[in-house]
Design a protein around this motif. Structure first.
Motif, short mmCIF file in Angstrom:
data_model
loop_
_atom_site.label_atom_id
_atom_site.label_comp_id
_atom_site.label_asym_id
_atom_site.label_seq_id
_atom_site.Cartn_x
_atom_site.Cartn_y
_atom_site.Cartn_z
N SER A 279 0.83 -1.21 0.00
CA SER A 279 0.00 0.00 0.00
C SER A 279 0.86 1.26 0.00
O SER A 279 0.54 2.24 -0.69
N GLU B 157 0.77 4.11 -2.96
CA GLU B 157 0.41 5.48 -2.61
C GLU B 157 1.55 6.44 -2.92
O GLU B 157 1.32 7.57 -3.39
N GLN C 297 4.54 0.73 -10.84
CA GLN C 297 3.34 0.22 -10.20
C GLN C 297 2.87 -1.07 -10.88
O GLN C 297 2.42 -2.01 -10.21
N HIS D 273 1.66 -7.70 2.12
CA HIS D 273 0.62 -7.68 1.09
C HIS D 273 -0.69 -7.16 1.71
O HIS D 273 -1.64 -7.92 1.93
N ASP D 274 -0.68 -5.85 1.96
CA ASP D 274 -1.81 -5.23 2.65
C ASP D 274 -2.77 -4.52 1.70
O ASP D 274 -3.64 -3.77 2.12
N ARG D 275 -2.58 -4.77 0.42
CA ARG D 275 -3.50 -4.17 -0.56
C ARG D 275 -3.49 -5.02 -1.82
O ARG D 275 -2.44 -5.49 -2.24
N GLU D 276 -4.64 -5.18 -2.41
CA GLU D 276 -4.73 -5.93 -3.65
C GLU D 276 -4.06 -5.14 -4.75
O GLU D 276 -4.31 -3.93 -4.92
N GLN E 91 -5.74 -1.74 -9.17
CA GLN E 91 -5.33 -0.64 -8.30
C GLN E 91 -6.01 0.64 -8.69
O GLN E 91 -6.14 0.93 -9.84
#
Length: 269
Positions: A116, A120, A246, A262-265, A269
């Motif tokens: 994440s 970001e 990305q 791995h805190d976000r798919e 995105q």
């Protein structure tokens, strides 16, 4: 006699303003705002905690210390010749930046890279660098364009030697130069503070076969647009350049799964 005293008093009162306006020391009221050049303090004094922090920060950012590596307070205190207090202070700072993970009853480890945070940071960087490159196209002089051409040639020379560390530094200088030409060096400093996890991730991508040549080609596209004065093309080229990072997260996340949180798919995105 009375009139003489009054005359002397009048002269003293009158002398006050003249002395002040003539260069006599004038004490500014405590509540009066500063004027003239900036007066921000910069002592340049580095504490023991600063020294430990800076070294660990550098080693983590460069992936000299890989995610999951144990970090010992005792060993660091011995290495730097300090007590454990500044070491602990440095580790607490790194913990807030998600560069170390302090696990109760287990110890302290070099932090994994949060997916994440990478995503970001890339989004934030892209938004800011779009502003930079558009302004750079407006302001760039012919001699500055030639300097960018020289930078591209240096990158080719470094790539031929496969010197990854120097290439990363030159890549940083390339982007910083755009900010300087645009007149926005402060924006580049903002970018630097938010992209630390991206820097770690990039250390994994650079050794990929053909990666350096690809980066140089993308840099050349940006410089070509700069030289032609085509701001829209320059912006698009910069977006493609940054978006590539990305798009590759999933690949490198699978290659080194233990290096990432791995805190976000990643897909969609």
């Amino acid at each position: 006699m009375v009139s003489g005293k009054n005359t002397q008093h009048d002269k003293r009162v009158a002398a006050g303003p003249r002395l002040a306006s003539g260069g006599a020391p004038h004490r500014r009221a405590p509540s009066q705002a500063p004027r003239g050049p900036a007066r921000f303090s910069s002592s340049g004094i580095r504490t023991s905690a600063d020294i430990v922090y800076e070294k660990l920060h550098s080693d983590i950012a460069s992936m000299k210390l890989r995610p999951g590596t144990p970090v010992s307070e005792i060993s660091l205190a011995e290495e730097f010749g300090v007590s454990r207090t500044p070491v602990r202070e440095a580790l607490q700072r790194l913990d807030k930046e998600k560069l170390v993970e302090i696990v109760p009853k287990s110890g302290t480890f070099v932090g994994r890279i949060p997916v994440s945070a990478v995503i970001e940071a890339i989004v934030a960087r892209r938004a800011l660098e779009v502003v930079i490159v558009r302004k750079a196209v407006e302001r760039a002089t012919p001699s500055q364009v030639l300097e960018f051409r020289a930078r591209l040639e240096r990158q080719r020379e470094i790539a031929r030697k496969n010197d990854l560390k120097t290439f990363h530094a030159e890549d940083e200088a390339f982007h910083a130069a755009f900010a300087s030409v645009a007149g926005y060096p402060g924006i580049w400093e903002i970018i630097r503070t938010v992209k630390i996890q991206v820097d770690r991730y990039r250390q994994l991508t650079l050794p990929q076969e053909g990666r350096l040549d690809m980066v140089i080609r993308e840099h050349k596209e940006i410089v070509d647009a700069l030289e032609s004065g085509d701001a829209d093309r320059a912006v698009k080229s910069m977006e493609v350049h940054l978006d590539k990072l990305q798009l590759d997260i999933e690949v490198f996340g699978q290659t080194w799964p233990d290096y990432f949180i791995h805190d976000r798919e990643i897909e969609g995105q």
